[in-house]
Design a protein around this motif. Sequence first.
Motif, mmCIF file in Angstrom:
data_model
loop_
_atom_site.group_PDB
_atom_site.id
_atom_site.type_symbol
_atom_site.label_atom_id
_atom_site.label_comp_id
_atom_site.label_asym_id
_atom_site.label_seq_id
_atom_site.Cartn_x
_atom_site.Cartn_y
_atom_site.Cartn_z
ATOM 1 N N LEU A 44 -1.013 10.164 -7.317
ATOM 2 C CA LEU A 44 -1.944 9.044 -7.437
ATOM 3 C C LEU A 44 -2.700 9.081 -8.761
ATOM 4 O O LEU A 44 -3.739 8.436 -8.909
ATOM 5 N N SER A 45 -2.174 9.794 -9.735
ATOM 6 C CA SER A 45 -2.893 9.947 -10.998
ATOM 7 C C SER A 45 -2.977 8.640 -11.782
ATOM 8 O O SER A 45 -3.890 8.463 -12.602
ATOM 9 N N ASP A 46 -2.026 7.693 -11.550
ATOM 10 C CA ASP A 46 -2.040 6.426 -12.279
ATOM 11 C C ASP A 46 -2.697 5.297 -11.491
ATOM 12 O O ASP A 46 -2.632 4.135 -11.910
ATOM 13 N N VAL A 47 -3.313 5.619 -10.362
ATOM 14 C CA VAL A 47 -3.989 4.599 -9.560
ATOM 15 C C VAL A 47 -5.371 4.333 -10.160
ATOM 16 O O VAL A 47 -6.158 5.257 -10.370
ATOM 17 N N SER A 48 -5.648 3.061 -10.458
ATOM 18 C CA SER A 48 -6.928 2.707 -11.083
ATOM 19 C C SER A 48 -8.057 2.683 -10.084
ATOM 20 O O SER A 48 -9.121 3.264 -10.295
ATOM 21 N N ARG A 49 -7.835 1.964 -8.966
ATOM 22 C CA ARG A 49 -8.876 1.834 -7.947
ATOM 23 C C ARG A 49 -8.255 2.049 -6.579
ATOM 24 O O ARG A 49 -7.065 1.782 -6.371
ATOM 25 N N ILE A 50 -9.101 2.488 -5.666
ATOM 26 C CA ILE A 50 -8.637 2.696 -4.297
ATOM 27 C C ILE A 50 -9.813 2.489 -3.356
ATOM 28 O O ILE A 50 -10.940 2.903 -3.661
ATOM 29 N N ASP A 51 -9.573 1.787 -2.252
ATOM 30 C CA ASP A 51 -10.623 1.583 -1.257
ATOM 31 C C ASP A 51 -10.227 2.265 0.040
ATOM 32 O O ASP A 51 -9.225 2.990 0.100
ATOM 33 N N THR A 52 -11.009 2.030 1.089
ATOM 34 C CA THR A 52 -10.765 2.722 2.351
ATOM 35 C C THR A 52 -9.402 2.356 2.944
ATOM 36 O O THR A 52 -8.682 3.217 3.461
ATOM 37 N N ILE A 53 -9.024 1.061 2.858
ATOM 38 C CA ILE A 53 -7.734 0.637 3.404
ATOM 39 C C ILE A 53 -6.589 1.297 2.650
ATOM 40 O O ILE A 53 -5.627 1.799 3.249
ATOM 41 N N GLY A 54 -6.689 1.312 1.326
ATOM 42 C CA GLY A 54 -5.646 1.955 0.543
ATOM 43 C C GLY A 54 -5.545 3.442 0.836
ATOM 44 O O GLY A 54 -4.441 3.999 0.948
ATOM 45 N N ALA A 55 -6.700 4.105 0.939
ATOM 46 C CA ALA A 55 -6.683 5.530 1.266
ATOM 47 C C ALA A 55 -6.073 5.768 2.639
ATOM 48 O O ALA A 55 -5.332 6.741 2.846
ATOM 49 N N TRP A 56 -6.364 4.878 3.582
ATOM 50 C CA TRP A 56 -5.814 5.036 4.931
ATOM 51 C C TRP A 56 -4.290 4.865 4.935
ATOM 52 O O TRP A 56 -3.574 5.603 5.601
ATOM 53 N N VAL A 57 -3.780 3.892 4.137
ATOM 54 C CA VAL A 57 -2.333 3.669 4.054
ATOM 55 C C VAL A 57 -1.634 4.895 3.486
ATOM 56 O O VAL A 57 -0.615 5.374 4.010
ATOM 57 N N ILE A 58 -2.188 5.441 2.399
ATOM 58 C CA ILE A 58 -1.577 6.617 1.778
ATOM 59 C C ILE A 58 -1.680 7.831 2.707
ATOM 60 O O ILE A 58 -0.718 8.620 2.852
ATOM 61 N N HIS A 59 -2.828 8.007 3.354
ATOM 62 C CA HIS A 59 -3.003 9.139 4.262
ATOM 63 C C HIS A 59 -2.019 9.068 5.428
ATOM 64 O O HIS A 59 -1.414 10.090 5.805
ATOM 65 N N ARG A 60 -1.845 7.876 5.979
ATOM 66 C CA ARG A 60 -0.904 7.729 7.106
ATOM 67 C C ARG A 60 0.528 8.012 6.656
ATOM 68 O O ARG A 60 1.304 8.670 7.364
#
Length: 365
Positions: A44-60
């Motif tokens: 995720l080093s090239d990800v500019s922004r991330i919110d709770t939904i995005g974090a949840w998608v990646i975590h799942r």
Amino acid sequence: MRALADFSDDSGAMRFTGDLVLARLGDLPTRLDDYSGAVSVIDLSDVSRIDTIGAWVIHRFAQRTGANIEGLRQEQRALFDQVVNADQPVPTRQQHVSSFNRVLGEVGEATVTAGRTLVGLLGFMGATLAALASVIRHPQRFRFNATVQRFEVVGVSALGIIGLMSFLIGIVIAQQGAVQLRQFGAEVLTINLIGRITLRELGVLMTAIMVAGRSGSAFAAQIGTMKLTEEVDAMRTIGVSPMEALVVPRTIAAVVMMPLLGFYASLVAIIGGGLLCWWQLDIPPVTFVARLREVVPITDLYVGLVKAPVFGAIIAIAGCFQGMQVKGDAEQVGMRTTAAVVQAIFLVIVLDAFFAVFFERIGWI
């Protein structure tokens, strides 16, 4: 920038780019759910922004594939930690705890709380003494008007209720003592009972309990409300010490007024007991007073006057200490006010027992 996911090499690493936020995810969650390949690393080093939904998608997705998440910045790591903690199962029913363990836990918790409160009270007492010493070194800091006002609140305004209580207690002591002593034909010893117990114990003790319930609770409620409204913080901001402005005047008022109130309560109790002896035992007031002078030593008065200022200091410090502990909401004011009264009465009774043993050891009996 729209969120994208692709493989950077053949080692099983998946690299995400763009913004992993709700508005930019598009069909990425569906494509990740349909993905069946092996993934060992999520970059995720090239990800500019991330919110709770995005974090949840990646975590799942990482949970399903067993991949490790790398390239997180500090703020992104904190967000992922919150998502991971929120993913823990929540028990729908409390685990059963035996009655013995529950009682033992409550006793242990109460003991720890009492120990911490005692340590805090001792520290607050030291801070009060330090503030008093500072006022003595710099007399211009002494708040004369505030102290005189506390004299009125603690002392003058309490004369009515303390006088009524003491008068009734004197009548009760005389009535009960006369009933019991009549069995032995020693009704005259009722005078001994009234004089010694009121001057030595009940006069000061009952006054201290009344002052704790009346003034100690008022101190805690007043200072607690000032804490909630941030008046105490405002005083510190402008360079005024809350200990000198709020605690010292109340402590001085309680220390000075308690001996006077204790003596007044003892005198009124003796008057009440004397009136009952006159009415029920046919002992005239002149005989009653003469007998008091014979059987009541002056040390009984000294005992009461020595204990009174100590009780006053304990009541004031306990009330101010609990008021300073208020934080959060208005419910804390009521809880701390109750704690101030209970704590003050408990300490007064404990100190009274200590004084009883001490004065017996030095021969003031």
